[in-house]
Design a protein around this motif. Structure first.
Motif, PDB file in Angstrom:
ATOM      1  N   UNK A   1      -3.375 -44.411  30.345  1.00  0.00           N
ATOM      2  CA  UNK A   1      -1.781 -44.285  30.359  1.00  0.00           C
ATOM      3  C   UNK A   1      -1.074 -43.346  30.025  1.00  0.00           C
ATOM      4  N   UNK A   2       0.044 -42.893  30.605  1.00  0.00           N
ATOM      5  CA  UNK A   2       0.529 -41.700  30.489  1.00  0.00           C
ATOM      6  C   UNK A   2       1.309 -41.851  29.377  1.00  0.00           C
ATOM      7  N   UNK A   3       1.814 -40.416  28.277  1.00  0.00           N
ATOM      8  CA  UNK A   3       2.494 -40.817  27.016  1.00  0.00           C
ATOM      9  C   UNK A   3       4.537 -40.459  27.849  1.00  0.00           C
ATOM     10  N   UNK A   4       4.427 -40.208  29.392  1.00  0.00           N
ATOM     11  CA  UNK A   4       5.841 -40.142  29.566  1.00  0.00           C
ATOM     12  C   UNK A   4       5.697 -41.092  30.998  1.00  0.00           C
TER      13      UNK A   4
ATOM     14  N   UNK B   1      -3.509 -42.711  41.059  1.00  0.00           N
ATOM     15  CA  UNK B   1      -3.328 -43.153  39.627  1.00  0.00           C
ATOM     16  C   UNK B   1      -2.542 -43.077  39.027  1.00  0.00           C
ATOM     17  N   UNK B   2      -2.037 -41.667  39.516  1.00  0.00           N
ATOM     18  CA  UNK B   2      -0.452 -40.891  38.867  1.00  0.00           C
ATOM     19  C   UNK B   2       0.793 -41.666  38.559  1.00  0.00           C
TER      20      UNK B   2
ATOM     21  N   UNK C   1      -3.155 -31.308  26.979  1.00  0.00           N
ATOM     22  CA  UNK C   1      -3.187 -31.183  28.246  1.00  0.00           C
ATOM     23  C   UNK C   1      -4.105 -32.356  29.234  1.00  0.00           C
ATOM     24  N   UNK C   2      -3.601 -33.765  28.211  1.00  0.00           N
ATOM     25  CA  UNK C   2      -4.512 -34.438  29.772  1.00  0.00           C
ATOM     26  C   UNK C   2      -3.308 -34.569  31.024  1.00  0.00           C
TER      27      UNK C   2
ATOM     28  N   UNK D   1      -2.566 -25.724  35.904  1.00  0.00           N
ATOM     29  CA  UNK D   1      -1.872 -24.994  34.798  1.00  0.00           C
ATOM     30  C   UNK D   1      -0.387 -24.940  34.187  1.00  0.00           C
ATOM     31  N   UNK D   2       0.380 -26.650  35.202  1.00  0.00           N
ATOM     32  CA  UNK D   2       1.709 -26.530  34.624  1.00  0.00           C
ATOM     33  C   UNK D   2       1.612 -28.013  34.213  1.00  0.00           C
TER      34      UNK D   2
END
Length: 361
Positions: free
Chosen positions: A1-4, A76-77, A331-332, A338-339
């Protein structure tokens, strides 16, 4: 899971309300915001994400098998970031005549969804300038917006002056709010050609300054209606020294002039002709160092810039409606791009209270 991660949102009232007059401009003191919204925060909020994907193909081609359904990386995002209400994508790199890929974006946003999960509608702005936007087989630039189907009513428009597929404008009448998804011009010494004749008309630096003027006029026209504006996207400007690592770009000199023009038009409160807006990341996080651009081919953190920004109308911040923001700088989160993504949460209750307060007053 995302950190955001951000909480799911419930459907909001679409009742029409009268317009409120603008608040007086004043200096704002930085407030604090956690790196992620609290899981138990007010559900009466909308969360907007922005991400320069540097080509959307990677989010459409691979599939993750889940039971008998296929879930695309784009879906998924959205799931990993707790279903943002609006996802603004820049540099999608889709040819304006490629309707197949445009349909695939909406498919990838929704395929494999469970009955209780939200669905999304997609909107696009693709380049149509035959002299200045022909790179990558006509797939250069391009922006896309994914809007949840269970939120307040909205409309989408594209400005006549944007021929390079850089801007999508989202109007929310019940909130008196306009959200602008933008991929701002990158200034270079390359020639810019008149889109009508093909004749050289200055450089891409000159075109960038004209783009700044167009965006400012757009913002001023929105605020003239006593609406609030929220700008999201890759603005190709690092506003301050702290926003570039290890150094801020200062050569050639035109980059310094472009930065000064940007800051004056969009942040300078002493410029009565400017927006006097608020850089919400700096407002909520002070001098914290986080960056949105991390070039590939170099070690993570070696060279990076904060060029993707979220700028809010000052009265939106004064009303306390900007409840959170952050940059997902890992990085994940960068993934194939590149952003990295960034987000902002807007407390709809504060907006409604402001509107109702002025209408009742």
């Amino acid at each position: 899971m995302s950190s955001c991660l951000v909480p799911m949102k419930r459907k909001l009232s679409s009742a029409t309300r009268s317009v409120s007059p603008p608040l007086l401009r004043r200096r704002l003191s930085p407030s604090k915001s956690s790196s992620t919204p609290n899981a138990g925060s007010d559900k009466n909020e909308l969360t907007f994400y922005s991400w320069n994907v540097n080509g959307i193909g990677a989010l459409l081609q691979k599939q993750i098998k889940f039971s008998s359904k296929s879930i695309y990386p784009l879906r998924t995002f959205l799931k990993d970031h707790n279903w943002p209400y609006l996802l603004c994508l820049q540099e999608v790199k889709i040819n304006r005549n490629d309707e197949t890929t445009q349909r695939r974006v909406e498919l990838a946003a929704n395929a494999g969804g469970l009955p209780h999960e939200p669905t999304y509608t997609t909107h696009f702005s693709m380049p149509k300038d035959k002299y200045n936007a022909t790179g990558f087989g006509g797939k250069v630039h391009g922006v896309a917006s994914l809007v949840r189907d269970d939120g307040p009513p909205y409309s989408v428009r594209r400005p006549d002056w944007d021929l390079e597929g850089r801007v999508l404008i989202h109007d929310f009448p019940s909130l008196q709010l306009t959200v602008v998804n933008g991929y701002w011009v990158n200034g270079t010494s390359n020639p810019y050609r008149n889109p009508n004749t093909g004749d050289v008309d200055g450089t891409r630096h000159d075109h960038k300054l004209r783009f700044h003027a167009h965006m400012l006029n757009l913002c001023k026209s929105i605020e003239k209606r006593n609406w609030n504006v929220l700008l999201l996207g890759d603005m190709n400007i690092a506003p301050k020294r702290i926003d570039g690592h290890p150094n801020l770009r200062t050569s050639p000199d035109q980059h310094v002039k472009n930065r000064a023009d940007f800051n004056d038009k969009f942040f300078n409160q002493d410029n009565e002709d400017g927006l006097g807006g608020v850089d919400v990341f700096r407002h909520l996080h002070g001098e914290k160092r986080k960056y949105t651009y991390h070039g590939r081919g170099r070690p993570w953190g070696e060279s990076c810039d904060r060029v993707d920004l979220i700028i809010a109308s000052r009265k939106l911040v004064e009303a306390g409606a900007v409840s959170g923001t952050d940059i997902c700088d890992t990085p994940k989160e960068r993934g194939h791009s590149d952003h990295v993504p960034l987000w902002v949460s807007i407390n709809v209750g504060k907006i409604v209270a402001e509107i109702d307060g002025y209408s009742n007053g």
